[in-house]
Design a protein around this motif. Sequence first.
Motif, PDB file in Angstrom:
ATOM      1  N   VAL A  59      -5.501 -56.965  18.203  1.00  0.00           N
ATOM      2  CA  VAL A  59      -5.271 -58.030  17.228  1.00  0.00           C
ATOM      3  C   VAL A  59      -6.587 -58.488  16.606  1.00  0.00           C
ATOM      4  O   VAL A  59      -7.609 -58.600  17.294  1.00  0.00           O
ATOM      5  N   PHE A  60      -6.523 -58.760  15.311  1.00  0.00           N
ATOM      6  CA  PHE A  60      -7.679 -59.199  14.546  1.00  0.00           C
ATOM      7  C   PHE A  60      -7.364 -60.493  13.811  1.00  0.00           C
ATOM      8  O   PHE A  60      -6.324 -60.598  13.149  1.00  0.00           O
ATOM      9  N   ASP A  61      -8.251 -61.455  13.924  1.00  0.00           N
ATOM     10  CA  ASP A  61      -8.248 -62.564  12.986  1.00  0.00           C
ATOM     11  C   ASP A  61      -8.650 -62.005  11.622  1.00  0.00           C
ATOM     12  O   ASP A  61      -9.204 -60.905  11.529  1.00  0.00           O
ATOM     13  N   ASN A  62      -8.407 -62.762  10.553  1.00  0.00           N
ATOM     14  CA  ASN A  62      -8.754 -62.265   9.219  1.00  0.00           C
ATOM     15  C   ASN A  62      -9.922 -63.030   8.601  1.00  0.00           C
ATOM     16  O   ASN A  62     -10.995 -62.475   8.391  1.00  0.00           O
ATOM     17  N   ASP A  63      -9.730 -64.330   8.311  1.00  0.00           N
ATOM     18  CA  ASP A  63     -10.788 -65.115   7.667  1.00  0.00           C
ATOM     19  C   ASP A  63     -12.024 -65.172   8.555  1.00  0.00           C
ATOM     20  O   ASP A  63     -11.983 -65.687   9.678  1.00  0.00           O
ATOM     21  N   GLN A 245       4.412 -58.155  23.109  1.00  0.00           N
ATOM     22  CA  GLN A 245       3.627 -57.707  24.258  1.00  0.00           C
ATOM     23  C   GLN A 245       2.195 -58.193  24.106  1.00  0.00           C
ATOM     24  O   GLN A 245       1.732 -58.483  23.008  1.00  0.00           O
ATOM     25  N   ARG A 246       1.516 -58.279  25.237  1.00  0.00           N
ATOM     26  CA  ARG A 246       0.151 -58.804  25.236  1.00  0.00           C
ATOM     27  C   ARG A 246      -0.816 -57.738  24.739  1.00  0.00           C
ATOM     28  O   ARG A 246      -0.738 -56.570  25.153  1.00  0.00           O
ATOM     29  N   PRO A 247      -1.752 -58.095  23.856  1.00  0.00           N
ATOM     30  CA  PRO A 247      -2.707 -57.105  23.336  1.00  0.00           C
ATOM     31  C   PRO A 247      -3.683 -56.648  24.421  1.00  0.00           C
ATOM     32  O   PRO A 247      -3.801 -57.267  25.479  1.00  0.00           O
ATOM     33  N   VAL A 248      -4.404 -55.568  24.108  1.00  0.00           N
ATOM     34  CA  VAL A 248      -5.454 -55.089  25.010  1.00  0.00           C
ATOM     35  C   VAL A 248      -6.844 -55.342  24.432  1.00  0.00           C
ATOM     36  O   VAL A 248      -7.844 -55.125  25.122  1.00  0.00           O
ATOM     37  N   ALA A 249      -6.908 -55.784  23.187  1.00  0.00           N
ATOM     38  CA  ALA A 249      -8.195 -56.141  22.587  1.00  0.00           C
ATOM     39  C   ALA A 249      -7.959 -57.184  21.506  1.00  0.00           C
ATOM     40  O   ALA A 249      -6.925 -57.170  20.828  1.00  0.00           O
ATOM     41  N   ALA A 250      -8.923 -58.098  21.354  1.00  0.00           N
ATOM     42  CA  ALA A 250      -8.821 -59.149  20.350  1.00  0.00           C
ATOM     43  C   ALA A 250     -10.171 -59.332  19.678  1.00  0.00           C
ATOM     44  O   ALA A 250     -11.218 -59.310  20.334  1.00  0.00           O
ATOM     45  N   PHE A 251     -10.122 -59.552  18.355  1.00  0.00           N
ATOM     46  CA  PHE A 251     -11.335 -59.652  17.549  1.00  0.00           C
ATOM     47  C   PHE A 251     -11.238 -60.912  16.682  1.00  0.00           C
ATOM     48  O   PHE A 251     -10.286 -61.073  15.922  1.00  0.00           O
ATOM     49  N   GLY A 252     -12.229 -61.791  16.815  1.00  0.00           N
ATOM     50  CA  GLY A 252     -12.218 -63.020  16.049  1.00  0.00           C
ATOM     51  C   GLY A 252     -13.607 -63.432  15.634  1.00  0.00           C
ATOM     52  O   GLY A 252     -14.551 -62.634  15.707  1.00  0.00           O
ATOM     53  N   ASN A 253     -13.754 -64.700  15.217  1.00  0.00           N
ATOM     54  CA  ASN A 253     -15.083 -65.164  14.810  1.00  0.00           C
ATOM     55  C   ASN A 253     -15.284 -66.660  15.039  1.00  0.00           C
ATOM     56  O   ASN A 253     -16.371 -67.168  14.755  1.00  0.00           O
ATOM     57  N   SER A 254     -14.257 -67.346  15.516  1.00  0.00           N
ATOM     58  CA  SER A 254     -14.388 -68.794  15.605  1.00  0.00           C
ATOM     59  C   SER A 254     -13.689 -69.335  16.843  1.00  0.00           C
ATOM     60  O   SER A 254     -12.960 -68.617  17.549  1.00  0.00           O
ATOM     61  N   ASP A 255     -13.886 -70.628  17.082  1.00  0.00           N
ATOM     62  CA  ASP A 255     -13.211 -71.273  18.200  1.00  0.00           C
ATOM     63  C   ASP A 255     -11.695 -71.283  17.998  1.00  0.00           C
ATOM     64  O   ASP A 255     -10.940 -71.407  18.965  1.00  0.00           O
ATOM     65  N   GLY A 256     -11.252 -71.154  16.763  1.00  0.00           N
ATOM     66  CA  GLY A 256      -9.830 -71.045  16.489  1.00  0.00           C
ATOM     67  C   GLY A 256      -9.214 -69.764  17.009  1.00  0.00           C
ATOM     68  O   GLY A 256      -7.980 -69.640  17.077  1.00  0.00           O
ATOM     69  N   ASP A 257     -10.054 -68.807  17.383  1.00  0.00           N
ATOM     70  CA  ASP A 257      -9.572 -67.529  17.916  1.00  0.00           C
ATOM     71  C   ASP A 257      -9.640 -67.476  19.440  1.00  0.00           C
ATOM     72  O   ASP A 257      -9.253 -66.470  20.044  1.00  0.00           O
ATOM     73  N   LEU A 258     -10.148 -68.539  20.057  1.00  0.00           N
ATOM     74  CA  LEU A 258     -10.367 -68.512  21.506  1.00  0.00           C
ATOM     75  C   LEU A 258      -9.078 -68.287  22.293  1.00  0.00           C
ATOM     76  O   LEU A 258      -9.054 -67.485  23.235  1.00  0.00           O
ATOM     77  N   ALA A 259      -8.017 -68.974  21.925  1.00  0.00           N
ATOM     78  CA  ALA A 259      -6.764 -68.826  22.669  1.00  0.00           C
ATOM     79  C   ALA A 259      -6.270 -67.391  22.602  1.00  0.00           C
ATOM     80  O   ALA A 259      -5.747 -66.852  23.588  1.00  0.00           O
ATOM     81  N   MET A 260      -6.443 -66.752  21.449  1.00  0.00           N
ATOM     82  CA  MET A 260      -6.030 -65.359  21.289  1.00  0.00           C
ATOM     83  C   MET A 260      -6.856 -64.443  22.187  1.00  0.00           C
ATOM     84  O   MET A 260      -6.316 -63.530  22.827  1.00  0.00           O
TER      85      MET A 260
END
Length: 329
Positions: A59-63, A245-260
């Motif tokens: 999963v990837f955040d966008n902004d 289903q639960r992801p195996v990798a997550a990509f973000g850039n902010s504290d808004g992505d922490l839960a993910m």
Amino acid sequence: MKSKILISALLLSYVCSAQADPLSAWNDSASKQAIEQWVQNATNQDRSTFIPPDKRYVVFDNDGTLWPEAPLTFQLRFAVDEIKRLAPEHPEWKNDPVVSAVLKDDFRTVAQSGEKGLMQLLELTHSNITTDEFAQRVSNWVDSHQDQRFGCRYDQMGYQPMRQLLDYLRDNGFKTWIISGGGIDFMRVLAQKMYGIPPEQVVGSFSLSEFSLTDNGTQLRKTMKGAFNDDAAAKPVAIHLFMGQRPVAAFGNSDGDLAMLQYTAANPDFRTFGLLVHHTDAEREYAYDSHPPASGKLIEGLKMAQEKGWTVVDMKQDWKTVFDPALCK
């Protein structure tokens, strides 16, 4: 003669190697090595870290992760431009302080209006139209506007290293999803072209549409009812709802992505991967963390990345390019 042949052979080998590197826009840093090592471990059936193909959801955040969010997010920029385009048809708007601030490019006042002001702008530009009409408006905006600083269209401003990363993961059997606070209908217009991610794998903030029969068939009309803001703790909720289903990798850039990232890291079955893009390059993009221009605050994420062993990408140090130089200056 032999020395010339040897030199030519070495040059050819170097060129071929560069061309073959699927992450050529990345410097050969610890961040790139961490990505490659995790992918190798996850796709090698002989290792205990192997992840079956049907479980390789990432999963990837966008902004701020796949495209810029400074000085304004693309969607807010679209809303601002739509307000300006539609204002002559709505003289009653001139008495509204938030709309008046938009028309004057007074974004400080807009920011001070908070979530209420933002929702007002979205209601004026994102609702009471059909989903088809909204998609066409977004397409028209993309075709007719460009970023003033970088001199290219908004749909050309996906980060080149992250676009390569998406391709690299898919080439290794991973299924890539967007889980973002951005509007789901807005992102779906752009995600296939920019990232190769189909609409059904784009999850964002949304409100309910209303179905009706028309003389020509059927339509869905956008409303502001039942609004779901896909940010922070809502992201794992959206992942469960849309992915199942639960992801195996997550990509973000902010504290808004922490839960993910936390939700992904707690996957009990596989060795997961977490990554945060740190905006450190004021020359080629923007530099911020604790004080972002609009959104994307990154404070707790940097602390937790160190505790959890997540990869933090230093944009200035880890990326050879930010945008595709063939598209953006």
